[in-house]
Enzyme design. Structure first.
Site, PDB file in Angstrom:
ATOM      1  CD  GLN A   1      -2.982  -0.919   0.366  1.00 11.02           C
ATOM      2  OE1 GLN A   1      -3.597  -0.048   0.169  1.00 11.02           O
ATOM      3  NE2 GLN A   1      -3.569  -2.059  -0.412  1.00 11.02           N
TER       4      GLN A   1
ATOM      5  CE  LYS B   1       0.213   2.442   6.705  1.00 11.93           C
ATOM      6  NZ  LYS B   1      -0.381   1.160   7.136  1.00 11.93           N
TER       7      LYS B   1
ATOM      8  CG  ASP C   1      -3.131   0.770   3.857  1.00 11.84           C
ATOM      9  OD1 ASP C   1      -3.604  -0.589   3.905  1.00 11.84           O
ATOM     10  OD2 ASP C   1      -2.107   0.564   4.288  1.00 11.84           O
TER      11      ASP C   1
ATOM     12  CB  THR D   1       2.587   4.919  12.426  1.00 13.63           C
ATOM     13  OG1 THR D   1       1.149   4.743  11.743  1.00 13.63           O
ATOM     14  CG2 THR D   1       2.906   3.857  13.294  1.00 13.63           C
ATOM     15  CG  LEU D   2       7.603   7.147  17.254  1.00  9.94           C
ATOM     16  CD1 LEU D   2       7.579   8.787  16.797  1.00  9.94           C
ATOM     17  CD2 LEU D   2       7.024   7.309  18.837  1.00  9.94           C
ATOM     18  CD1 TRP D   3      11.836   2.883  12.925  1.00 11.42           C
ATOM     19  CD2 TRP D   3      10.520   3.105  11.120  1.00 11.42           C
ATOM     20  NE1 TRP D   3      12.460   2.020  11.826  1.00 11.42           N
ATOM     21  CE2 TRP D   3      11.690   2.167  10.729  1.00 11.42           C
ATOM     22  CE3 TRP D   3       9.754   3.277   9.908  1.00 11.42           C
ATOM     23  CZ2 TRP D   3      11.428   1.511   9.748  1.00 11.42           C
ATOM     24  CZ3 TRP D   3       9.508   2.614   8.816  1.00 11.42           C
ATOM     25  CH2 TRP D   3      10.786   1.782   8.762  1.00 11.42           C
TER      26      TRP D   3
ATOM     27  CG  ASP E   1      -4.726  -7.235   4.512  1.00 16.40           C
ATOM     28  OD1 ASP E   1      -4.639  -8.266   3.784  1.00 16.40           O
ATOM     29  OD2 ASP E   1      -3.871  -6.478   4.510  1.00 16.40           O
TER      30      ASP E   1
ATOM     31  CD  GLU F   1       5.401  -7.123  11.072  1.00 20.03           C
ATOM     32  OE1 GLU F   1       5.550  -7.159   9.803  1.00 20.03           O
ATOM     33  OE2 GLU F   1       4.342  -6.903  11.551  1.00 20.03           O
TER      34      GLU F   1
ATOM     35  CG  ASP G   1       1.758  -2.535   8.368  1.00 26.00           C
ATOM     36  OD1 ASP G   1       1.957  -1.419   8.369  1.00 26.00           O
ATOM     37  OD2 ASP G   1       2.547  -3.192   7.914  1.00 26.00           O
TER      38      ASP G   1
END
EC number: 2.7.1.-
Length: 409
Positions: A107, A123, A142, A222-224, A289, A294, A309
């Site tokens: 996406q 996103k 998304d 979104t915070l990495w 989905d 992870e 996600d």
């Protein structure tokens, strides 16, 4: 009374004493655990509304340093986070110093570097709030607002396994294009009076760009997660085949959970219960989905299942995809803490709590009312499913006590 009879009587009394003591201790422990669950619920409800305020309690640290220190193997952020508003304020206001195409995936997304060196995933908005995504439960683009709503649901459920997400408006012409890499910049175009881009991903097409309103684009960031916590990807044991006419084993084998329980990392540790929690989470948001998930690397099954996600959610409020709950109704086990939290959220509390939690967000209202109403209805279905399990197997089998220490280093 003969000596032999006295010995037998004493042995019987001793056994009764031991069983009584164990029973009382078990009841006391369960009661104490339930009381703690109730206190935790009240603490969560009291901290639902998060003001986006730039002030930090720890002025010698950046918001990025604070958020990085929150991450431990079993949670992304702690229960009590007085600096949460400051971190989220930084996510939605800090200057963008670099923009690139998103990491691998199907996406459209962009990878942004914010002032201070923090990575976030952007996103873009693709649908209006009241748009209904028809077709398969995993159909459509998304949904950026779904990421925001899913993060706050994660807070409400007490899982704390979803990275921080907040809504943000960006000016594509002044905020993104001057700092964009050539690869991202090459996907920009103008459609009518609107600036658009289509990025790089498996399903990204020049014919299907995401377009701003003029130059202003709504999205989520979104915070990495910190690089010191590398991720390991796993195939979800209840993943779909995504091929018409081909069923996954769990879709036709009623004893499938028994097979899962015999394979690592589901044969010991918390991972299977994390799968159950995630099924409940995904059913509430309508996410069918989650074909992979992870965890942190080299965890041997001990780390949490990280709720990454979540954007294929809140597509159709009228569709309750029961198959998402397959791990729950096939395994018939659930954490006591999760069960307690779900019961505290019935009778309209879940809808109200989520609405309150999202009210501060820059892109509020995050969800339409039909989606909020659907949450309460889906919660009832989950509670009914657990009741069917307890009626069949008994609460002692279904309700599993699993409280892992969430220590912060």
């Amino acid at each position: 009374m003969k000596l032999k009879q006295r010995v037998v009587l004493l042995a019987i009394l001793l056994v009764i004493f031991i069983f009584t003591k164990v029973f009382l201790i078990d009841n006391l422990d369960t009661s104490a655990a339930n009381r703690e669950d109730q206190r935790a619920f009240h603490r969560m409800m009291a901290s639902l509304h998060v003001e986006l305020d730039p002030r930090l309690d720890h002025t010698l640290q950046s918001p990025w340093e604070i958020a990085a220190q929150w991450v431990v193997p079993r949670e992304v952020y702690p229960e009590e986070t007085p600096e949460l508003g400051a971190v989220m304020h930084a996510m939605t206001t800090k200057k963008i110093i670099k923009a690139d195409v998103g990491y691998k995936g199907t996406q459209l997304k962009a990878l942004l570097i914010l002032e201070g060196g923090q990575k976030v995933v952007f996103k873009p908005k693709r649908y209006a709030r009241d748009y209904v995504v028809e077709g398969e439960p995993y159909a459509g683009y998304d949904r950026h607002n779904a990421e925001v709503a899913a993060f706050h649901l994660d807070r409400i459920l007490g899982f704390r396994r979803a990275p921080l997400v907040v809504g943000r408006f960006v000016n594509l012409r002044t905020d993104i294009k001057p700092v964009a890499t050539e690869q991202l910049l090459g996907t920009f175009m103008t459609v009518g009076n609107n600036t658009c881009f289509y990025g790089k991903c498996y399903y990204c097409r020049e014919t299907e760009p995401a377009c701003a309103d003029g130059d202003i684009m709504e999205g989520s960031v979104t915070l990495w997660l910190p690089d010191v916590w590398p991720l390991q990807k796993h195939r979800h044991p209840w993943g779909r085949t995504y091929r018409e006419g081909k069923l996954a084993r769990w879709e036709y084998d009623e004893s499938y959970c028994d097979a899962v329980k015999k394979t690592s990392p589901y044969d010991s540790g918390p991972r299977l219960l994390d799968i159950i929690d995630t099924a409940i989470f995904d059913y509430l948001i309508g996410n069918a989905d989650r074909h992979h998930y992870e965890s942190f690397q080299d965890d041997e099954g001990a780390s949490m299942l990280i709720l990454l996600d979540n954007a294929k959610s809140f597509g159709n409020p009228a569709l309750d995809e029961r198959s998402i709950l397959a791990p729950l109704y096939q395994c018939c086990i659930i954490r006591v803490s999760t069960w307690n939290r779900l019961n505290y959220l019935k009778n309209g509390v879940l809808k109200s709590a989520l609405k309150t939690a999202m009210s501060h967000d820059p892109i509020s209202p995050v969800l339409s009312d039909p989606h909020l109403d659907a949450l309460d209805q889906r919660l009832l279905s989950i509670l009914a499913t657990v009741k069917q399990c307890t009626d069949q197997f008994g609460p002692d089998v279904v309700l599993v006590e699993d409280r892992m220490t969430l220590s912060h280093l």
